[in-house]
Design an enzyme around this catalytic site. Sequence first.
Site, PDB file in Angstrom:
ATOM      1  N   TYR A   1      59.507  43.821  34.391  1.00  0.00           N
ATOM      2  CA  TYR A   1      58.940  45.078  34.894  1.00  0.00           C
ATOM      3  C   TYR A   1      59.503  46.280  34.135  1.00  0.00           C
ATOM      4  CZ  TYR A   1      56.218  42.735  38.374  1.00  0.00           C
ATOM      5  OH  TYR A   1      55.267  41.938  38.971  1.00  0.00           O
TER       6      TYR A   1
ATOM      7  N   ARG B   1      57.465  46.485  31.020  1.00  0.00           N
ATOM      8  CA  ARG B   1      56.102  46.978  31.288  1.00  0.00           C
ATOM      9  C   ARG B   1      56.126  48.462  31.661  1.00  0.00           C
ATOM     10  NH1 ARG B   1      53.719  43.070  35.538  1.00  0.00           N
ATOM     11  NH2 ARG B   1      51.988  44.522  35.400  1.00  0.00           N
TER      12      ARG B   1
ATOM     13  N   ASN C   1      45.708  48.260  39.970  1.00  0.00           N
ATOM     14  CA  ASN C   1      46.698  48.509  38.917  1.00  0.00           C
ATOM     15  C   ASN C   1      47.957  49.157  39.480  1.00  0.00           C
ATOM     16  OD1 ASN C   1      44.774  47.494  37.285  1.00  0.00           O
ATOM     17  ND2 ASN C   1      44.118  49.447  36.429  1.00  0.00           N
TER      18      ASN C   1
ATOM     19  N   ASP D   1      49.944  50.921  37.304  1.00  0.00           N
ATOM     20  CA  ASP D   1      50.407  51.773  36.197  1.00  0.00           C
ATOM     21  C   ASP D   1      50.334  53.270  36.460  1.00  0.00           C
ATOM     22  OD1 ASP D   1      47.641  52.355  35.835  1.00  0.00           O
ATOM     23  OD2 ASP D   1      47.421  50.832  34.271  1.00  0.00           O
TER      24      ASP D   1
ATOM     25  N   HIS E   1      48.062  47.119  45.083  1.00  0.00           N
ATOM     26  CA  HIS E   1      49.171  46.257  44.645  1.00  0.00           C
ATOM     27  C   HIS E   1      50.448  47.023  44.335  1.00  0.00           C
ATOM     28  CE1 HIS E   1      45.971  43.060  43.346  1.00  0.00           C
ATOM     29  NE2 HIS E   1      46.172  43.073  44.649  1.00  0.00           N
TER      30      HIS E   1
ATOM     31  N   CYS F   1      63.856  48.239  48.457  1.00  0.00           N
ATOM     32  CA  CYS F   1      64.897  47.263  48.753  1.00  0.00           C
ATOM     33  C   CYS F   1      64.247  45.893  48.955  1.00  0.00           C
ATOM     34  CB  CYS F   1      65.642  47.697  50.016  1.00  0.00           C
ATOM     35  SG  CYS F   1      66.833  46.488  50.583  1.00  0.00           S
TER      36      CYS F   1
ATOM     37  N   CYS G   1      72.016  49.056  51.788  1.00  0.00           N
ATOM     38  CA  CYS G   1      72.456  47.763  52.337  1.00  0.00           C
ATOM     39  C   CYS G   1      73.033  46.807  51.290  1.00  0.00           C
ATOM     40  CB  CYS G   1      71.300  47.088  53.060  1.00  0.00           C
ATOM     41  SG  CYS G   1      69.993  46.583  51.948  1.00  0.00           S
TER      42      CYS G   1
ATOM     43  N   THR H   1      38.141  44.141  36.004  1.00  0.00           N
ATOM     44  CA  THR H   1      38.936  43.153  36.755  1.00  0.00           C
ATOM     45  C   THR H   1      38.331  41.762  36.616  1.00  0.00           C
ATOM     46  OG1 THR H   1      39.759  42.466  38.935  1.00  0.00           O
ATOM     47  CG2 THR H   1      37.771  43.831  38.929  1.00  0.00           C
TER      48      THR H   1
HETATM   49  C1  BJW Z   1      38.257  44.946  30.309  1.00  0.00           C
HETATM   50  C2  BJW Z   1      38.660  45.588  29.124  1.00  0.00           C
HETATM   51  C3  BJW Z   1      38.102  46.868  28.866  1.00  0.00           C
HETATM   52  C4  BJW Z   1      39.695  43.693  29.255  1.00  0.00           C
HETATM   53  N1  BJW Z   1      37.227  47.396  29.736  1.00  0.00           N
HETATM   54  N2  BJW Z   1      37.393  45.494  31.144  1.00  0.00           N
HETATM   55  C5  BJW Z   1      41.594  33.442  48.767  1.00  0.00           C
HETATM   56  C6  BJW Z   1      41.224  32.455  47.871  1.00  0.00           C
HETATM   57  C7  BJW Z   1      42.139  31.964  46.955  1.00  0.00           C
HETATM   58  C8  BJW Z   1      43.453  32.436  46.897  1.00  0.00           C
HETATM   59  C9  BJW Z   1      43.806  33.407  47.777  1.00  0.00           C
HETATM   60  C10 BJW Z   1      42.895  33.900  48.705  1.00  0.00           C
HETATM   61  N3  BJW Z   1      43.523  34.848  49.439  1.00  0.00           N
HETATM   62  C11 BJW Z   1      44.787  34.984  48.985  1.00  0.00           C
HETATM   63  C12 BJW Z   1      44.990  34.099  47.986  1.00  0.00           C
HETATM   64  C13 BJW Z   1      46.257  33.919  47.228  1.00  0.00           C
HETATM   65  C14 BJW Z   1      46.451  34.958  46.136  1.00  0.00           C
HETATM   66  C15 BJW Z   1      45.328  34.865  45.105  1.00  0.00           C
HETATM   67  O1  BJW Z   1      44.384  35.625  45.087  1.00  0.00           O
HETATM   68  N4  BJW Z   1      45.464  33.942  44.173  1.00  0.00           N
HETATM   69  C16 BJW Z   1      44.500  33.800  43.087  1.00  0.00           C
HETATM   70  C17 BJW Z   1      45.247  33.624  41.773  1.00  0.00           C
HETATM   71  C18 BJW Z   1      43.601  32.656  43.385  1.00  0.00           C
HETATM   72  N5  BJW Z   1      46.530  36.289  46.693  1.00  0.00           N
HETATM   73  C19 BJW Z   1      47.676  36.769  47.190  1.00  0.00           C
HETATM   74  O2  BJW Z   1      48.685  36.082  47.235  1.00  0.00           O
HETATM   75  C20 BJW Z   1      47.672  38.175  47.742  1.00  0.00           C
HETATM   76  N6  BJW Z   1      48.283  38.184  49.023  1.00  0.00           N
HETATM   77  C21 BJW Z   1      47.661  37.765  50.119  1.00  0.00           C
HETATM   78  O3  BJW Z   1      46.487  37.440  50.105  1.00  0.00           O
HETATM   79  O4  BJW Z   1      48.460  37.742  51.240  1.00  0.00           O
HETATM   80  C22 BJW Z   1      48.008  36.970  52.360  1.00  0.00           C
HETATM   81  C23 BJW Z   1      48.111  35.515  51.957  1.00  0.00           C
HETATM   82  C24 BJW Z   1      49.270  35.043  51.395  1.00  0.00           C
HETATM   83  C25 BJW Z   1      49.359  33.686  51.037  1.00  0.00           C
HETATM   84  C26 BJW Z   1      48.270  32.838  51.203  1.00  0.00           C
HETATM   85  C27 BJW Z   1      47.085  33.355  51.758  1.00  0.00           C
HETATM   86  C28 BJW Z   1      47.020  34.710  52.149  1.00  0.00           C
HETATM   87  C29 BJW Z   1      48.541  39.084  46.877  1.00  0.00           C
HETATM   88  C30 BJW Z   1      47.937  39.342  45.531  1.00  0.00           C
HETATM   89  C31 BJW Z   1      48.879  40.234  44.739  1.00  0.00           C
HETATM   90  C32 BJW Z   1      48.467  40.363  43.291  1.00  0.00           C
HETATM   91  N7  BJW Z   1      49.500  41.003  42.580  1.00  0.00           N
HETATM   92  C33 BJW Z   1      49.356  41.159  41.133  1.00  0.00           C
HETATM   93  C34 BJW Z   1      50.723  41.570  40.540  1.00  0.00           C
HETATM   94  C35 BJW Z   1      51.008  43.044  40.810  1.00  0.00           C
HETATM   95  C36 BJW Z   1      52.224  43.489  40.095  1.00  0.00           C
HETATM   96  C37 BJW Z   1      52.126  43.315  38.612  1.00  0.00           C
HETATM   97  O5  BJW Z   1      51.231  43.881  37.963  1.00  0.00           O
HETATM   98  O6  BJW Z   1      52.960  42.580  38.063  1.00  0.00           O
HETATM   99  O7  BJW Z   1      48.352  42.130  40.845  1.00  0.00           O
HETATM  100  S1  BJW Z   1      48.740  39.680  40.315  1.00  0.00           S
HETATM  101  C38 BJW Z   1      47.715  40.524  39.180  1.00  0.00           C
HETATM  102  O8  BJW Z   1      46.329  40.230  39.421  1.00  0.00           O
HETATM  103  C39 BJW Z   1      47.922  42.011  39.455  1.00  0.00           C
HETATM  104  C40 BJW Z   1      46.545  42.530  39.269  1.00  0.00           C
HETATM  105  O9  BJW Z   1      46.375  43.767  39.956  1.00  0.00           O
HETATM  106  C41 BJW Z   1      45.663  41.426  39.808  1.00  0.00           C
HETATM  107  C42 BJW Z   1      44.274  41.429  39.274  1.00  0.00           C
HETATM  108  O10 BJW Z   1      44.290  41.298  37.874  1.00  0.00           O
HETATM  109  P1  BJW Z   1      43.115  41.956  37.055  1.00  0.00           P
HETATM  110  O11 BJW Z   1      43.133  43.409  37.220  1.00  0.00           O
HETATM  111  O12 BJW Z   1      41.865  41.254  37.341  1.00  0.00           O
HETATM  112  O13 BJW Z   1      43.659  41.695  35.553  1.00  0.00           O
HETATM  113  P2  BJW Z   1      43.371  40.476  34.560  1.00  0.00           P
HETATM  114  O14 BJW Z   1      44.344  40.602  33.449  1.00  0.00           O
HETATM  115  O15 BJW Z   1      43.331  39.191  35.266  1.00  0.00           O
HETATM  116  O16 BJW Z   1      41.890  40.757  34.031  1.00  0.00           O
HETATM  117  C43 BJW Z   1      41.577  41.873  33.218  1.00  0.00           C
HETATM  118  C44 BJW Z   1      40.076  42.006  33.127  1.00  0.00           C
HETATM  119  O17 BJW Z   1      39.789  43.161  32.354  1.00  0.00           O
HETATM  120  C45 BJW Z   1      39.397  40.825  32.426  1.00  0.00           C
HETATM  121  O18 BJW Z   1      38.253  40.420  33.177  1.00  0.00           O
HETATM  122  C46 BJW Z   1      38.967  41.406  31.071  1.00  0.00           C
HETATM  123  O19 BJW Z   1      37.767  40.840  30.576  1.00  0.00           O
HETATM  124  C47 BJW Z   1      38.767  42.853  31.438  1.00  0.00           C
HETATM  125  N8  BJW Z   1      38.895  43.813  30.312  1.00  0.00           N
HETATM  126  N9  BJW Z   1      39.516  44.828  28.436  1.00  0.00           N
HETATM  127  C48 BJW Z   1      36.864  46.726  30.825  1.00  0.00           C
HETATM  128  N10 BJW Z   1      38.424  47.587  27.726  1.00  0.00           N
END
Ligand code: BJW
Length: 246
Positions: A66, A69, A101, A103, A118, A126, A149, A187
């Site tokens: 982090y 980043r 995001n 950022d 997120h 903490c 703490c 996304t």
């Molecule tokens: C462009 C471009 C350009 C490139 N122009 N576009 C239901 C079904 C299945 C699983 C689950 C579910 N419910 C919950 C889950 C579990 C889990 C989950 O979703 N898992 C999946 C992997 C399947 N979800 C969770 O655990 C969430 N919590 C939750 O639901 O709590 C209750 C619960 C817990 C346990 C079990 C069940 C329920 C929490 C999710 C937290 C996500 N956190 C992160 C990290 C944040 C900190 C960090 O950044 O380090 O958030 S993970 C990561 O993914 C980050 C992002 O915000 C998020 C989404 O990513 P994003 O934005 O889509 O990025 P990329 O890189 O994947 O894609 C980029 C896109 O841009 C691509 O499509 C490119 O093509 C495009 N692109 N250039 C336009 N110029």
Amino acid sequence: MIPPALLDRLRQARHVVVLTGAGISAESGVPTFREALTGLWARYDPLELATPEAFARDPELVWNWYAWRRELVGQSRPNAGHEALAGWPARFPRFTLITQNVDGLHQAAGSREVVELHGNLGRVRCSGAGHPVPDWQRLDGAPPACPRCGRLLRPDVVWFGETLPAAALQSASEAAADCDVFFSIGTSSLVYPAAGLVEDALGRRAIVVEINPAETPLTVHATFVLAGPAAGILAELTAHLAEQDG
Ligand code: BJW
């Protein structure tokens, strides 16, 4: 090329909701989440690092990921896409900007009300009680201790398996269920519950617009697909909307 039918729908829109992901910041030089591991970090899996288990196992590793980043984001500036969206609240009777995001680039572009699902890389809290810690030193190495703490500080972001901030998720769900136009921009539409918001919008017969150079699970459900990088498309779309004003 922006479809004229989309411009017509936007002219009549009552509530526009935008959900952004990492792709909107790609043209600012911030690597997308799944590409966030380059150089020294290339051997790690982001899906594993962004977990409470990884932090418990190796807090220094996760803290330093982090820190790296945070530095990349510190060197970047909002792009034309962030800037275009910052002007949208003035264009529509109601407008809600939701981001996955961490950022802070929407805010840097001037967006005032941003629903952050997120968390934010710029804040820490903490790892024990979860309270925010505003005064902390931006150092590499081991995460600092909480001044209250003594537990380790952690980035104020939401990791896999953790619940999203309740107020943010509620605002996002209510907006999605109320809107008549829903944009999904930059996304992968893979991470829930953010990826499920569009279902609330579709349930209310909103039109769905996806902006992304790649196909995602949402593409087949979208009413309009603008396939390409977000910055240029959003600038063009906003210019068309401004022409309509004149
Ligand atoms: C462009 C471009 C350009 C490139 N122009 N576009 C239901 C079904 C299945 C699983 C689950 C579910 N419910 C919950 C889950 C579990 C889990 C989950 O979703 N898992 C999946 C992997 C399947 N979800 C969770 O655990 C969430 N919590 C939750 O639901 O709590 C209750 C619960 C817990 C346990 C079990 C069940 C329920 C929490 C999710 C937290 C996500 N956190 C992160 C990290 C944040 C900190 C960090 O950044 O380090 O958030 S993970 C990561 O993914 C980050 C992002 O915000 C998020 C989404 O990513 P994003 O934005 O889509 O990025 P990329 O890189 O994947 O894609 C980029 C896109 O841009 C691509 O499509 C490119 O093509 C495009 N692109 N250039 C336009 N110029």
